[in-house]
Structures are given as C-alpha cells and as structure tokens.
Write an enzyme that holds these catalytic residues in place. Structure first.
Site, PDB file in Angstrom:
ATOM      1  N   GLU B 226       0.709  -1.389   0.148  1.00 23.77           N
ATOM      2  CA  GLU B 226      -0.007   0.140  -0.243  1.00 23.77           C
ATOM      3  C   GLU B 226       0.871   1.286   0.374  1.00 23.77           C
ATOM      4  O   GLU B 226       0.644   2.056  -1.315  1.00 23.77           O
ATOM      5  CB  GLU B 226      -1.120  -0.091   1.269  1.00 23.77           C
ATOM      6  CG  GLU B 226      -2.421   0.462   0.916  1.00 23.77           C
ATOM      7  CD  GLU B 226      -2.854   0.892   2.512  1.00 23.77           C
ATOM      8  OE1 GLU B 226      -3.160  -0.272   3.196  1.00 23.77           O
ATOM      9  OE2 GLU B 226      -3.670   2.261   2.615  1.00 23.77           O
ATOM     10  N   ARG B 304      -7.691   2.291  13.362  1.00 18.06           N
ATOM     11  CA  ARG B 304      -8.992   1.168  13.530  1.00 18.06           C
ATOM     12  C   ARG B 304      -8.512   0.152  14.610  1.00 18.06           C
ATOM     13  O   ARG B 304      -9.729  -0.977  14.894  1.00 18.06           O
ATOM     14  CB  ARG B 304      -8.279   0.530  12.122  1.00 18.06           C
ATOM     15  CG  ARG B 304      -9.395  -0.369  11.357  1.00 18.06           C
ATOM     16  CD  ARG B 304      -9.003  -1.075  10.251  1.00 18.06           C
ATOM     17  NE  ARG B 304      -9.757  -0.091   9.329  1.00 18.06           N
ATOM     18  CZ  ARG B 304     -11.395  -0.511   8.822  1.00 18.06           C
ATOM     19  NH1 ARG B 304     -11.957  -1.260   8.918  1.00 18.06           N
ATOM     20  NH2 ARG B 304     -11.767   0.104   7.874  1.00 18.06           N
ATOM     21  N   GLU B 705     -11.357  -8.105   4.275  1.00 13.02           N
ATOM     22  CA  GLU B 705     -10.121  -8.277   5.682  1.00 13.02           C
ATOM     23  C   GLU B 705     -11.174  -9.627   6.791  1.00 13.02           C
ATOM     24  O   GLU B 705     -10.675  -9.735   7.788  1.00 13.02           O
ATOM     25  CB  GLU B 705     -10.000  -6.661   5.837  1.00 13.02           C
ATOM     26  CG  GLU B 705      -8.830  -6.306   5.117  1.00 13.02           C
ATOM     27  CD  GLU B 705      -9.071  -4.736   5.543  1.00 13.02           C
ATOM     28  OE1 GLU B 705      -7.750  -4.377   6.083  1.00 13.02           O
ATOM     29  OE2 GLU B 705     -10.001  -4.210   5.400  1.00 13.02           O
TER      30      GLU B 705
END
Lengths: 484, 756
Positions: B226, B304, B705
């Site tokens: 990423e 998160r 995920e």
C-alpha cells in the site's frame, strides 16, 4: 538481469527445454531459473524466494531410468544448468496446450488461483504428478505439491483440484503414465517425441562436463550450496557429482547397505532395500523437506553440509553409518560419528568427496524411530530432531544409538546416553535416568528456531516420544509425567 | 463467474512486474541499506563502489531534486537517509548498474561509518521514553471509571500480538521509463498508484501530471504494497530522472523481508468488568503499537484498532487508548485487517481470561454480549448488526454442543492428544476511516465494435476485483463477458485514486463503474427510444438483444453501438462515486465512519500432541455475512485465504528481531507461512445471505479483510486444548502460538522472550 558471460569451457551444455533443443556456452553453474526467464524469456516460471522454499519456480526434469523416461519435479532456483545436461526440462510453457491441461482445468474449476503468482508452480507440480509412476492417492498428490506455497487461497481449493487430478489418473492401469496422460489429452502431444529426441541428444553430448581447474567446487543437487553461496556459485568452476554413475545406487551387500553419495532423498525413500528394512520410512520421509527438494537433494550433501539439524545426518548417526571418502584413487572410511569435529568442521580434506555411505541393516529385533519438531511440520528445518536405534532381545536393549540435532554445534551422537542404554531393560525408570543423562550431553543455544530452554525441553520430549513409539508396553501416563 | 485471469494465470502468461519485457538500455538498481538500526552517519564512502564495473551512478539524498520525503500521513520518512539512520536496512544509497549482479557487487564496496545510538525495539520502552509517532488517541463511551463498581467480576491482564510478514510471493519492485520532456512512466507493483505518483512528484519536484503510474496486477499485496511500494518506485524514478534511461528494481526476497515493514506488533493492557449475569459492563484497554521507525500508515492502523476494540460486542462503558510508538524497526504498515485484528485479539483475551477466572466457557460470555442493531459503538455509530444471526445460525448448523461433548469424551480417553475448541465472532467496519478517501472513479469506453474497456482505480492483486468490475459492467449493459476488458490501473486514465485497501475497493470502484455504465446506457436508451418512437422506460437490453416493451425487435448491441456513434452520442463516461453519509470527527472521536459492518462466527476445533507440542487444526466452521454475494467462488476464496492467513499469524508465523534490530526471521527458511499440510483439515463456510440495505456493490458485502480475524479462534482453541492437558498451565496471552509456546504451556514452564 545480467547477460552472464560465456564460459571458456568447450563442452556446451545441451538439453531439451520443452520442445526446444538448447545448446549453451553459459557457465554450467548458471541457475536453470535464470536461464529460463532471462535467456529464454519464458516468464511463466516465477521467482519467489530463490531458496527452494516456495515452489514458484518449479520445473520438471526428465531423464532415463531403466530405459524409461522418468520425470521429477525440481526447484529451478537451486538447479544448475550442469545438472540438467542431457536431460529434458519442462517449464509451465511446455505444459500448455490449445485448451487448458488437466491440472489447469481442475484448478480453474475449483477457483484455485487468486493472485496467480504461485499458480504455474502448482500446475507444474500437479502435471508432474501425472507423469510419475506414483499411485494416484490423495497422500501422494498432496506430497507432489508439498513444496508449493500459496499465500492467497488457503489451499482448500487447490486441494480439491489435486483431488480431481488424482481421480482422473485412477483408471491408468498398467499403461505408462506418459502414454496415458497423452492419450487422455491431459498433457501436450509433443511429450511422446521426447524420449527419441533425448536419446539422440545424449549420443552427441560430447562427454560429461569436466571442471576446468584442479580445485573445483563439488556440487551435488545444489539445494544447500545455492542457498548459502548464491551470489558466487554461478561463476564457480564446478565438478558436477549429481549424475556421476559411480556415485549412484542403493544396494544391499549381505547385511550392509551401501548408498551411492549422489543418491537423492527420493532415491532412498523409493529404494526397495530401505522399504524392506524401514517400515516407517514414508512417515520419516515426509518430514524431510518437500518433494521437489527431496528429488534433488543428495544424501551425501545433507551429511557433508554438516548442518547441526540435518535430518539425514541424525538418522544415520543413530545407525552408526560409515562415510567412504575418496580423493582420486585414495580412499578412506570415517565413521559418521567421528566426522563432525566442530561447527561446519569435518574430518574431510577439501579434495575428498563422499563416495558412498554404508551401514549395517537392522535385523528383526531392531527398531529405529525418528522424531522432528519444527514451527511448521513440513518443509521446515527442525528446532530439534532426534533418532534412536536399538537392537533388542525381548525387552532388553543390546545396543543403542541416540542422536540429536539442533542441540549443539554439529549433528550430535550422544555417546554416553547410547552406552548407558546398552544392556538395560526397558522401563520407565530407565527412561527417567536416560532423560537426565541426555541433558549433560547437549549444549543448545537460543536462535530463531527456539530458545535454549525450549530445545532442552523438546529433546526431553522427543526421547520420551522415541520410547512411546518403540515400547508400547510403557505406561503413557507415567511417561508423560517424567518432567525435566 | 471464474476469476477472469484464471486462464492466463494457469498458463503462466499473466504479466507481473518482473515479466515486463526488457527495453534495451535498461539499468538495474539495488538499494544500500543501513547496517545499523540507529545511528548518525559519520561518513559515506562511495569511491570504491563507483569504480566497480557496470556502475552507471550511485545516488544519495543529495541527488533528490525535490523534497527528500515519502511519509504519507506524517512527513517523517526520507527517501534516502540524510544524516541519521533509524532502522537496519533503511535505504542510504541507490546503486544503478548495467546488470543486477554488477549493482550488487558494487553495493558491497560501499563503506559507511555510523556512530551508534541507542536502539529501541519494544513499544513500551518507546512510550516511556516519549517516542510517539502521533499523540495518543482515546475512544470513550459511557463512564468506565464509574462502571467498575457495578461489576461482579473484574479481570485485568496484558495481551501481545507479534507482527506478520506479508510474504506476497511476488516481491516489491518497479520499472521506470523516461518519456519526453521529463515525464516518467512507472510500472509499479503497488496497491496505491496515486501514492507512488504523489510522492514521486514530491521527491522529483515535478507535477503529478508528468508521472504515469501503471499497474497490471500484483502477485499478492495484503497491505504490504500500500505505502511500502512507493520507496522502490520512487528510487527507480529518481534514477530515470537523472540518467534518462529505463531503470528496474525487483527486490530479492531477503531485501524485501529486511527492508520493508510488516504488520504492527502490539503490546496491550486490558481490564474487563462483568456483572453476575456475564454482561460486559466495562472495558478499558491500552494499546502500544510498535510503529517502527516512521509513521507510514501506523496512525491509521492505530485508529482502526480503536474502532475494533470491542469486536463484535456491545459494551456500554469503554475507554480505549492507543499509543503509536516509534522504534528502530522498519516502518510497520498495513496488513489485512489494518489494526483491527490487533484490537480484537485483546478483547478476546480479556473475555477468555474472565471466563477462566469465573469458571465458564468463553462462549457463554461471547454469546451474551453480541452487538445488536441499534446498539452504539464506542465511536458513536449505531450498529446494523448481523452478529446474533451469524452466531445463531452457526449454532443451528454446526451443533457446537455436540462438538464440545465429543471433545470432552476424546480428552477423557486420550493422554497423548487433547482437543480444544473456540468461538470467534467478528465485526469489521467497511470504509476508509479517513473519510475523504472514500471516493473512486471509473472510465468506461464503448468502442464502435461493441467492445467495452473499463478502467478503474482498483488494483488487481488476487482478490478478484477486476472480475467483479467486469461483472458490474456486463450486468448493467447485459452483454457477454467477452465484450468487456478491464484495463490496467493507470494514473493517466484514473486520477487521485485511493489505494486498493480497506476491503472497500470493489464497493467504491464498482459503484463508479455502475454510474459510468448507467450514464452510457441512458444515452443509448434515448436514441433507441427515438428510433422506435417509444419512451426510454420501454427500452431494455437483455443478453445483447435490445428489447422494446420486453420484446425483441431484431436490433442488437452491435447495431445499437453503431447507431450511437453515428448519432454522435458519448460512448464514453467517467463515473465518480463517493458514498454518502460518512463522517467522522476526530476531535470528539465520534461519527459514522463506516458504510456498514461485516459479521460472522467461526467455530474452531484443534488437536494438540501433548508429547511433542505440535498441533493440527481439525476444522473451522464459519457462518459469514456476505450480504448477497455477487461471486461466491471469489468470496469463498477470500474467506478461506483470509482465515488461513489469520491462523498463520496466530500460530506459526514468528517474526524475530534481535536486540540490535536485526531481523533474524529474514527468509522463507526461517519465517514459515502455512503450507498445504498445516491448514485446517476442514473449512466449512456457510453463506449467510443478508438482505438488509447496505452500501455494498450489488449488495455483495466486502470480503477482503474480515475473514482474517477468524484465525484468532485457533489461538484460543489451542489454549483450551493445552488447558485440557494441564489445567494449571499459566500462559501469557501472547502470539504466535508456536509449537514452542504450546510445549512450554504443556510442561508448565514460562515461555521465555524469544531473543537471539
């Protein structure tokens, strides 16, 4: 990638890659993987790790064995061009047909490809399974892909595809695997022409590859050297031992078994002698690396590499094997138990190679057990491994050999513990004393495969496991309760 | 529909970075990484290296024409080290040579003197020393301090999770080409083409419109490509910028493992309080995230963790605080789950410890506290929950009481082997938690022969997003799949893309495709309506046949497109999508950050060999909330793959750094990911079809995920099996559950810290 310079050696390496006859003057130490990708520009063979641990670069290597062309999988990242001299190499491109082949279709049907990077390796391994004489069983087909790592699928879909491939081979009967696969249109037609073409090629090899200098580097299968010295091996002057016929073969002479040094782990597992004398051979074999590595790793290589956790070193230490070294016509024998002098230090001259390994075959009153624990049960290097060999009379041990890896600088034979067992009757008390003794003979260190405490504990447990496997009469609860 | 890349994958004909045909004149790069984890560069001597054969040039930070900075969230990461090094393998110089071999040979001749500085590898130590990447954040609901007094049971403890190497089988890499007037084309194995473009522009000091980033596909990403892909792409671009020649760098495995970041390890504290009926009343947690030497994506990962601190449960009083701690490891980064799994492990550990303390099975606490529709998450969003549904259906189908009974019987009979089981419910929020990133674009062209080209911001990395994009276009136009081609992800066609991440790629880009296709379809309907003198609503297309009032009229897709061209309507459309209703205020830590949540329940059964400490996973049985799956084959593959990756993280994948910050698990021989033998013998996945309106593409919920977190169940099942053998085993809540950790538990010893 580099265009590696041509060597001065006059003997060209010749082999068949898929349909194409190859003749190259590249250094014979050049890796097959680099040759396929960067010289032949066939990009289906992938690079994942360059150490034989992922299988993305899997190819099939075919050679004659008893007049039949016999294919095995191999990791091209550890295979020198010199080791495919005079052979047939199949890469993924050589398995493609107009339609998908059997393995490809099965994998597609099961959605067994995600990112696709490992996929050609799986296809090669599964297609290779179609070409081998192995029984089409679930166990065997999984072993065929045991060297292939996939990070996307979780393997269940691949497992199902492998099952389909396996099922498609069930009705093969006595037909040769190659003929059957081609008749069923599982694999491309051109494979039928290969035996004749390869025979013709072999007539014109212009002799075996010869080293150029007096002090060449000896190379067996390359599964260790190409990992440890991958940056320099390509250019080394190499004496290729892998295909030397006088180093091949596993034979029984009376009660002695002799193993040619260049025999592979697969040769050993398939040897009728071993199969006759070691009923638990298959289980042991499955713990040693993966099928493509077993196909190319030599037994002598595993021993001479002197890794403190070499599986076969441990196995043969227990059996009190003898190592037969030669330097030209000079030959001598060293007991394996006195070969290892210190970390990667052997009682062997640089010019000496292993000619054969011999050991006394166990009689019916003997037992051997091999134990190995690693982070991952398969295709991994042991945290600790161990073998125990005992000659028995009733439940009295006449003679014992206990070895352990990962608990010292070399593969260890435990002389005190082994001697202690001789003449003793099997009992929990005996085991208890033995367990104390082994701790005095080892010196494990903490490393990436485990802490010192773990390794001591693990060997303790594995010796208990030896007893539990060998002597069913012992009370398991008592055995389990023996603590360090 | 099968993955549209199946055939080329299976034939070895798919093209990855290292397969791109070499252009004549290509040079090869290799990065020289710092040999020390922390220190001051006293001297860098390139003189000998520069004289090595084949060397074109060696670059250092001095050669960066723009800003020497690639930090995405926090500008704290130089492209090439200037005066300090902060982790082993931190790029200091880039060698560019005529061949890979020559580049690597030259690299060995680089000399560097570094004055060592203290090395931190432990996040708690970093926090003590004030080494924080960003200020800590706290999520709160209710009044946790007041709530403890209502609790019948209060349990405290610590829970640690180790990192995880992505181990995409294709390593990182890039290949750059000079275009005219200083523009550069970058082929990159990246999940974030725009991240590469943006940071290359910053480093080179040129506008983004001069940088074309093109991605065909990745051989796996899992979050590791990423932000971490940018480094290699920009290094190549830097060399191309100066040398005006193509430059390629495909990392070898050890470089990749040593120089790139991994899943953030966490060390956390928890305190959980339950009333006498086992309702969780209060939960307090503190997370120490090991961020590594630079921010990378860690602040977002941290966020998160907080969003998922209560997993699938409703807890009325919560205080969760997270610290992002700077250490001298490679900058850690995104990995499937993105901090969520690390947060969820802690509350699962808290529940299991509470269960052990109280003397009930953990699943009694789990089942009692599942979040319901209408309950509030600690961050203010009101749940639309399927948690209970998944749990109940799992109980109906898989009959866990029966499994439990069988396990008890097995354990009573066997000395050498013990079995254990666990439940693992999951709840995962779908959307980028940074709200502005929730946008996507698609460019759809219909060519005059009726074929369709679709470009989106989505990167195909095995998750099957291109197949889903093709399904959307095919379905809207009602044409044959062969008509549609999904093109590469390219920053000249699609600008300002969000990375393919957060499980949201198919949703965001799929909706953009939907919007673009519908716009073209509307125009096509208009001309058809005119042609047949009917209203547009009476026109439809079914399987390439144009229908008027539902009946064929001998007019098909090909003819329609021809007419569209002749009538000069736009046969192309650029669709833009931004999901409505998302907002989040980080000042008060409240809002509605997620489009929806995905739920599920896994039941795991394991067997431990109590003599050897080895184990196998017998089965994992899952009920998963798919919404209405648009591609069950792909979605099942995501669940199986995610689960196994999660099991790997929890069991055999062990990252080991020594105290000098050197990675010891630096190759596939020392870092083990699951192989075919180590995966569960049985994986049974039941599709819970949920009809509730959600913002997923074609109501097919995101699936990338969430399944990873089912793997956490294996950890607790193994603990339970160990406890069955040794009820007094004192085991820390720490991962991974390697055979070493298992054996130490079985023999009643404390696991020593793995240092080498």
């Amino acid at each position: 990638m580099s265009i590696l310079g041509a060597s001065n050696n006059l003997i060209l390496i010749r082999f068949i890659l898929n349909k194409k006859e190859i003749q190259t003057a590249l250094p014979p130490g050049t890796l097959l993987l680099d040759f396929i990708r960067y010289h032949q520009h066939q990009m289906g063979t992938k690079i994942g790790c360059r150490e034989g641990d992922c299988g993305a670069c899997s190819v099939l290597v075919g050679d004659f064995k008893n007049k039949n062309l016999h294919y095995q999988s191999a990791t091209s990242c550890l295979t020198a061009l010199g080791n495919v001299h005079g052979k047939h190499v199949i890469s993924i491109e050589g398995l493609n047909m107009a339609e998908l082949n059997l393995a490809q279709q099965a994998m597609k049907d099961e959605s067994a490809t995600q990112c696709g990077f490992c996929t050609p390796g799986f296809v090669v391994s599964l297609s290779g399974f179609c070409l081998t004489e192995q029984e089409p069983t679930e166990e065997n087909v999984l072993a065929a892909i045991s060297g292939n790592i996939c990070r996307c699928t979780g393997y269940k879909s691949i497992e199902k595809a492998a099952g389909t491939v396996c099922k498609s081979l069930e009705n093969r009967g006595n037909e040769s695997p190659i003929d059957f696969a081609i008749r069923k249109n599982y694999l491309p037609q051109y494979l039928t022409e290969i035996p004749a073409r390869l025979l013709a090629l072999k007539q014109n090899l212009n002799g075996a590859l010869q080293p150029k200098t007096a002090k060449p580097k000896f190379l067996g299968g390359g599964t260790d050297l190409y990992v440890q010295q991958h940056e320099t091996m390509h250019h080394e002057d190499i004496d290729f031992l892998f295909d030397q016929s006088d180093l091949k073969g596993i034979v029984q002479k009376g009660d002695i078994c002799e193993i040619g040094a260049a025999s592979t782990v697969t040769d050993m597992l398939e040897s009728p002698v071993f199969q006759a004398y070691f009923p638990n051979l298959k289980q042991i074999g499955k713990l040693v690396s993966s099928e493509p590595i077993r196909n190319i790793a030599t037994i002598a290589g595993n021993i001479i590499n002197a890794s403190p956790i070499g599986d076969l070193s441990i196995f043969f230490l227990a059996l009190d094997a003898k190592i037969h070294l030669k330097n030209g016509n000079e030959k001598r024998m060293v007991p394996l138990r006195s070969l290892y002098l210190g970390y990667k230090n052997l009682d062997r001259l640089p010019e000496e190679i292993v000619e054969k390994i011999s050991f006394k075959l166990p009689d019916e009153q003997s037992k051997i057990n091999f134990e190995k624990v690693c982070k991952r049960t398969h295709l991994d290097i042991a945290s600790v491994n161990s073998a125990l060999f005992v000659e028995l009379e009733e439940n009295k041990i006449l003679n014992a050999g206990l070895s352990a890896g990962g608990v010292g600088p070399v593969p260890l034979f435990l002389p005190k513990s082994s001697a202690f067992l001789s003449g003793k009757t099997v009992s929990i008390e005996l085991l208890e004393e033995l367990l104390e003794l082994i701790q005095t003979e080892i010196s494990p260190i903490s490393d990436v495969r485990g802490t010192e405490t773990y390794k001591r504990t693990l060997l303790h447990q594995l010796v208990k496991a030896h007893f539990s496997v060998m002597f069913k009469e012992l009370d398991v609860k008592q055995l389990m309760n023996l603590s360090l | 529909m099968k993955n549209i890349d199946s055939n080329s994958h299976l034939r070895g004909e798919s093209i990855y970075l290292d397969d791109v045909p070499l252009v004549a004149g290509t040079l090869f790069a290799a990065a020289f990484g710092s040999p020390h984890a922390h220190g001051k560069i006293l001297n860098l001597d390139l003189s000998e290296a520069e004289k090595m054969p084949g060397v074109a040039r060696i670059f250092t930070y001095k050669d960066v024409p723009g800003e020497n900075q690639i930090g995405g969230i926090v500008p704290d990461e130089p492209l090439l080290a200037e005066h300090h090094v902060h982790f082993q393998g931190m790029p200091v110089a880039l060698v560019v040579a005529e061949s890979v071999e020559e580049a690597k040979m030259a690299m060995k001749k680089i000399k560097i003197d570094i004055e060592p500085l203290p090395i931190i590898t432990d996040p708690r130590v970093a926090r003590e020393k004030g080494e924080l990447i960003v200020p800590p954040r706290t999520f709160k609901i209710g009044d946790v301090d007041a709530a403890w007094s209502q609790c019948a049971h209060i349990v405290e403890g610590t829970a640690d999770t180790n990192g995880q190497e992505h181990l995409y089988i294709e390593t990182q890499g890039a290949y750059t080409f000079p275009l005219e007037n200083g523009s550069i084309r970058i082929i990159s194995s990246t999940q974030g083409p725009t991240a590469v473009q943006r940071h290359a522009a910053i480093c080179l000091g040129i506008p983004m419109h001069m940088l074309e980033v093109d991605v065909t596909r990745l051989g796996g990403g899992f979050g590791g490509k990423e932000d971490q892909a940018s480094m290699w792409a920009i290094l190549c671009a830097l060399a191309t910028y100066h040398l005006k020649r193509p430059v390629k760098y495909s990392l070898d495995r050890m470089e990749d493992m040593r120089m790139t970041g991994k899943r953030n390890p966490y060390s956390s504290d928890f305190k959980i309080g339950l009333d006498k009926d086992l309702n969780i009343i209060a939960y307090e947690s503190t997370y120490h995230q090991n961020a590594g030497a630079a921010a990378d994506l860690s602040p977002a990962v941290l966020e998160r963790t907080l969003f998922h601190s209560t997993n699938s449960y409703f807890v009325p009083n919560v205080k969760a605080t997270a610290y992002s701690c700077r250490t001298n490891l490679p900058p850690n980064t995104a990995f499937r789950g993105f901090g969520g799994p690390q947060g969820m492990f802690v509350i699962e550990a808290a529940i299991h410890k509470a269960a052990e303390t109280i003397g009930v099975p953990a699943w009694e606490i789990q089942s009692r506290n599942l979040i319901k529709t209408g309950d509030e998450f600690p961050f203010g969003q009101i749940a639309e929950s399927e948690a209970k549904e998944c749990w109940v259906v799992a109980n109906q189908i898989f009959e866990p009481e029966k499994i439990e009974k069988e396990i008890k019987a097995f354990n009573a009979e066997n000395v050498l082997f013990k079995k254990g089981m666990s439940f693992m419910p999951i709840c995962f929020g779908i959307s980028f938690t940074k709200t502005p990133m929730n946008q996507a674009r698609a460019l759809v062209h219909v060519y005059t022969d009726g074929s369709v080209g679709v470009s989106t911001g989505a990167v195909e990395m095995g998750q099957g997003v291109n197949t889903k994009m093709l399904q959307v276009a095919t379905q809207i136009f009602s044409i044959h799949p062969n008509r549609v081609k999904i093109h590469t992800t390219n920053t000249f066609r699609i600008a300002n893309t969000s990375p393919s991440a957060a499980s949201a790629t198919a949703d965001l880009n799929g909706k953009a495709v939907e919007i673009a296709c519908n716009a073209i379809l509307d125009r096509l309907k208009t001309i058809t309506a005119e042609k047949f003198s009917v209203s547009e609503t009476e026109v439809s297309i079914d399987n390439e046949e144009v229908l008027i009032k539902g009946s064929p009229v001998g007019y098909n897709w090909s003819q329609l497109i021809q007419d569209g061209y002749l009538k000069r309507i736009a046969l192309s459309e650029h669709g833009h999508y931004a999901p409505p209703g998302l907002h989040y205020d980080a000042k008060i830590e409240k809002g509605h950050p997620f489009a929806y949540h995905v739920f599920g329940t896994a039941i795991t059964e394991v067997t431990v060999d109590c003599l050897r400490g080895t184990y196998l996973v017998n089965s994992v049985k899952i009920v998963h909330d798919f919404g209405t799956s648009m591609n069950t084959a792909i979605d099942r593959g995501q669940i199986e793959g995610g689960l196994v990756q999660g099991i790997g993280w929890m069991t055999l994948e062990e990252i080991v750094y020594d105290e000098n910050g050197r990675l010891r698990s630096n190759a596939l021989s020392t870092y083990k990911v699951p192989d075919i033998y180590s995966v569960p013998k049985e994986i049974d996945i039941k599709f819970l079809k949920t009809e509730k309106d959600n913002m997923a593409i074609l109501k097919s919920k995101a699936v990338g995920e969430p399944p990873l977190m089912y793997g956490i169940g294996t950890y607790f099942a193994l603990r339970n099996a160990i406890k069955a053998y040794r009820p007094d085993a004192e085991m820390e809540y720490a991962t991974p559950m390697t055979p070493e950790r298992v054996l130490m538990g079985l023999v009643g010893k404390k696991q020593e810290k793995v240092t080498v």
